[in-house]
Design a protein around this motif. Sequence first.
Motif, PDB file in Angstrom:
ATOM      1  N   TRP A  99       0.838  -1.198   0.000  1.00  0.00           N
ATOM      2  CA  TRP A  99       0.000   0.000   0.000  1.00  0.00           C
ATOM      3  C   TRP A  99       0.880   1.258   0.000  1.00  0.00           C
ATOM      4  O   TRP A  99       0.626   2.203  -0.747  1.00  0.00           O
ATOM      5  CB  TRP A  99      -0.914  -0.017   1.223  1.00  0.00           C
ATOM      6  N   THR A 100       1.923   1.256   0.824  1.00  0.00           N
ATOM      7  CA  THR A 100       2.819   2.410   0.914  1.00  0.00           C
ATOM      8  C   THR A 100       3.524   2.646  -0.419  1.00  0.00           C
ATOM      9  O   THR A 100       3.610   3.780  -0.878  1.00  0.00           O
ATOM     10  CB  THR A 100       3.858   2.193   2.033  1.00  0.00           C
ATOM     11  N   LYS A 101       4.017   1.584  -1.040  1.00  0.00           N
ATOM     12  CA  LYS A 101       4.679   1.725  -2.343  1.00  0.00           C
ATOM     13  C   LYS A 101       3.732   2.320  -3.371  1.00  0.00           C
ATOM     14  O   LYS A 101       4.113   3.196  -4.154  1.00  0.00           O
ATOM     15  CB  LYS A 101       5.164   0.360  -2.846  1.00  0.00           C
ATOM     16  N   ARG A 102       2.505   1.833  -3.367  1.00  0.00           N
ATOM     17  CA  ARG A 102       1.516   2.341  -4.321  1.00  0.00           C
ATOM     18  C   ARG A 102       1.251   3.823  -4.110  1.00  0.00           C
ATOM     19  O   ARG A 102       1.230   4.612  -5.055  1.00  0.00           O
ATOM     20  CB  ARG A 102       0.216   1.527  -4.214  1.00  0.00           C
ATOM     21  N   LYS A 103       1.092   4.229  -2.835  1.00  0.00           N
ATOM     22  CA  LYS A 103       0.822   5.636  -2.532  1.00  0.00           C
ATOM     23  C   LYS A 103       2.013   6.525  -2.880  1.00  0.00           C
ATOM     24  O   LYS A 103       1.847   7.638  -3.393  1.00  0.00           O
ATOM     25  CB  LYS A 103       0.458   5.813  -1.052  1.00  0.00           C
ATOM     26  N   VAL A 104       3.228   6.062  -2.616  1.00  0.00           N
ATOM     27  CA  VAL A 104       4.422   6.849  -2.943  1.00  0.00           C
ATOM     28  C   VAL A 104       4.552   6.995  -4.457  1.00  0.00           C
ATOM     29  O   VAL A 104       4.870   8.080  -4.957  1.00  0.00           O
ATOM     30  CB  VAL A 104       5.680   6.205  -2.322  1.00  0.00           C
ATOM     31  N   THR A 105       4.283   5.927  -5.192  1.00  0.00           N
ATOM     32  CA  THR A 105       4.346   5.987  -6.654  1.00  0.00           C
ATOM     33  C   THR A 105       3.308   6.966  -7.199  1.00  0.00           C
ATOM     34  O   THR A 105       3.607   7.772  -8.085  1.00  0.00           O
ATOM     35  CB  THR A 105       4.128   4.585  -7.260  1.00  0.00           C
ATOM     36  N   GLU A 106       2.091   6.910  -6.650  1.00  0.00           N
ATOM     37  CA  GLU A 106       1.046   7.842  -7.088  1.00  0.00           C
ATOM     38  C   GLU A 106       1.432   9.286  -6.790  1.00  0.00           C
ATOM     39  O   GLU A 106       1.237  10.175  -7.619  1.00  0.00           O
ATOM     40  CB  GLU A 106      -0.287   7.513  -6.399  1.00  0.00           C
ATOM     41  N   ALA A 107       1.987   9.538  -5.611  1.00  0.00           N
ATOM     42  CA  ALA A 107       2.397  10.900  -5.246  1.00  0.00           C
ATOM     43  C   ALA A 107       3.523  11.394  -6.152  1.00  0.00           C
ATOM     44  O   ALA A 107       3.534  12.555  -6.565  1.00  0.00           O
ATOM     45  CB  ALA A 107       2.838  10.942  -3.785  1.00  0.00           C
ATOM     46  N   ALA A 108       4.449  10.514  -6.494  1.00  0.00           N
ATOM     47  CA  ALA A 108       5.546  10.897  -7.381  1.00  0.00           C
ATOM     48  C   ALA A 108       5.012  11.238  -8.771  1.00  0.00           C
ATOM     49  O   ALA A 108       5.459  12.204  -9.397  1.00  0.00           O
ATOM     50  CB  ALA A 108       6.579   9.778  -7.461  1.00  0.00           C
ATOM     51  N   GLN A 109       4.051  10.468  -9.241  1.00  0.00           N
ATOM     52  CA  GLN A 109       3.467  10.749 -10.551  1.00  0.00           C
ATOM     53  C   GLN A 109       2.693  12.063 -10.540  1.00  0.00           C
ATOM     54  O   GLN A 109       2.756  12.842 -11.489  1.00  0.00           O
ATOM     55  CB  GLN A 109       2.563   9.599 -10.984  1.00  0.00           C
ATOM     56  N   ARG A 110       1.966  12.329  -9.444  1.00  0.00           N
ATOM     57  CA  ARG A 110       1.238  13.599  -9.332  1.00  0.00           C
ATOM     58  C   ARG A 110       2.203  14.776  -9.292  1.00  0.00           C
ATOM     59  O   ARG A 110       1.937  15.827  -9.842  1.00  0.00           O
ATOM     60  CB  ARG A 110       0.361  13.614  -8.086  1.00  0.00           C
ATOM     61  N   GLN A 167       3.199  16.195 -12.645  1.00  0.00           N
ATOM     62  CA  GLN A 167       2.212  16.845 -13.490  1.00  0.00           C
ATOM     63  C   GLN A 167       2.555  18.328 -13.595  1.00  0.00           C
ATOM     64  O   GLN A 167       2.951  18.957 -12.613  1.00  0.00           O
ATOM     65  CB  GLN A 167       0.809  16.670 -12.921  1.00  0.00           C
ATOM     66  N   PRO A 168       2.407  18.927 -14.792  1.00  0.00           N
ATOM     67  CA  PRO A 168       2.830  20.321 -15.001  1.00  0.00           C
ATOM     68  C   PRO A 168       2.187  21.320 -14.038  1.00  0.00           C
ATOM     69  O   PRO A 168       2.877  22.197 -13.508  1.00  0.00           O
ATOM     70  CB  PRO A 168       2.417  20.613 -16.450  1.00  0.00           C
ATOM     71  N   GLU A 169       0.893  21.192 -13.765  1.00  0.00           N
ATOM     72  CA  GLU A 169       0.248  22.173 -12.887  1.00  0.00           C
ATOM     73  C   GLU A 169       0.750  22.044 -11.442  1.00  0.00           C
ATOM     74  O   GLU A 169       0.896  23.042 -10.737  1.00  0.00           O
ATOM     75  CB  GLU A 169      -1.279  22.089 -12.942  1.00  0.00           C
ATOM     76  N   VAL A 170       1.026  20.834 -11.020  1.00  0.00           N
ATOM     77  CA  VAL A 170       1.553  20.623  -9.668  1.00  0.00           C
ATOM     78  C   VAL A 170       2.979  21.151  -9.582  1.00  0.00           C
ATOM     79  O   VAL A 170       3.351  21.795  -8.599  1.00  0.00           O
ATOM     80  CB  VAL A 170       1.479  19.128  -9.282  1.00  0.00           C
ATOM     81  N   ARG A 171       3.779  20.914 -10.612  1.00  0.00           N
ATOM     82  CA  ARG A 171       5.155  21.426 -10.618  1.00  0.00           C
ATOM     83  C   ARG A 171       5.158  22.952 -10.591  1.00  0.00           C
ATOM     84  O   ARG A 171       5.951  23.560  -9.874  1.00  0.00           O
ATOM     85  CB  ARG A 171       5.904  20.925 -11.849  1.00  0.00           C
ATOM     86  N   ARG A 172       4.283  23.582 -11.373  1.00  0.00           N
ATOM     87  CA  ARG A 172       4.206  25.055 -11.362  1.00  0.00           C
ATOM     88  C   ARG A 172       3.842  25.561  -9.979  1.00  0.00           C
ATOM     89  O   ARG A 172       4.426  26.527  -9.481  1.00  0.00           O
ATOM     90  CB  ARG A 172       3.178  25.539 -12.397  1.00  0.00           C
ATOM     91  N   ARG A 173       2.866  24.907  -9.346  1.00  0.00           N
ATOM     92  CA  ARG A 173       2.472  25.310  -7.999  1.00  0.00           C
ATOM     93  C   ARG A 173       3.629  25.164  -7.017  1.00  0.00           C
ATOM     94  O   ARG A 173       3.892  26.054  -6.214  1.00  0.00           O
ATOM     95  CB  ARG A 173       1.280  24.477  -7.525  1.00  0.00           C
ATOM     96  N   ASN A 174       4.336  24.052  -7.089  1.00  0.00           N
ATOM     97  CA  ASN A 174       5.458  23.826  -6.182  1.00  0.00           C
ATOM     98  C   ASN A 174       6.577  24.842  -6.402  1.00  0.00           C
ATOM     99  O   ASN A 174       7.171  25.339  -5.447  1.00  0.00           O
ATOM    100  CB  ASN A 174       5.992  22.405  -6.327  1.00  0.00           C
ATOM    101  N   ILE A 175       6.858  25.147  -7.655  1.00  0.00           N
ATOM    102  CA  ILE A 175       7.888  26.147  -7.956  1.00  0.00           C
ATOM    103  C   ILE A 175       7.451  27.513  -7.447  1.00  0.00           C
ATOM    104  O   ILE A 175       8.244  28.257  -6.852  1.00  0.00           O
ATOM    105  CB  ILE A 175       8.195  26.173  -9.469  1.00  0.00           C
ATOM    106  N   THR A 176       6.176  27.863  -7.650  1.00  0.00           N
ATOM    107  CA  THR A 176       5.667  29.147  -7.171  1.00  0.00           C
ATOM    108  C   THR A 176       5.775  29.243  -5.653  1.00  0.00           C
ATOM    109  O   THR A 176       6.239  30.263  -5.111  1.00  0.00           O
ATOM    110  CB  THR A 176       4.192  29.334  -7.602  1.00  0.00           C
TER     111      THR A 176
END
Length: 131
Positions: free
Chosen positions: A77-88, A91-100
């Motif tokens: 379960w933990t591996k699956r959640k970490v993989t999903e979070a890494a994929q999210r 995503q371009p909109e998430v990366r822009r938000r994080n950079i901002t």
Amino acid sequence: MNTGSDESGLGSRAPEFVRSRRLLHRGWQVGVFVVGLAVVVAGVLMLALPGPGWVVIFAGMAIWATEFVWAQLVLRWTKRKVTEAAQRALQPEVRRRNITLTVIAVVIAGVLGAIYLWRYGPVLPWKIERR
């Protein structure tokens, strides 16, 4: 008791010699549990002390997962959640938000640093007296 022979890959990874003898297998499980518990406790302590706390906690879980199905399921379960979070996070909109947010945090830290230097000069905030 699961012997690890099903296709899901869950169950004991103890040697066949150990699994075939009930008392020996129980002793093996107790040993694995105690070692895993010691590693998990060390990881929990490292959350407050210097050290890689989460890495050590997951190492303890991996030790438990060699013998206990519940730990194997938690790790999957933990591996699956970490993989999903890494994929999210990619995503371009998430990366822009994080950079901002990072730029805003750096600007705030710079402004606070400039205010401190303007008010106190390049002096450390604690007094160090030489004797």
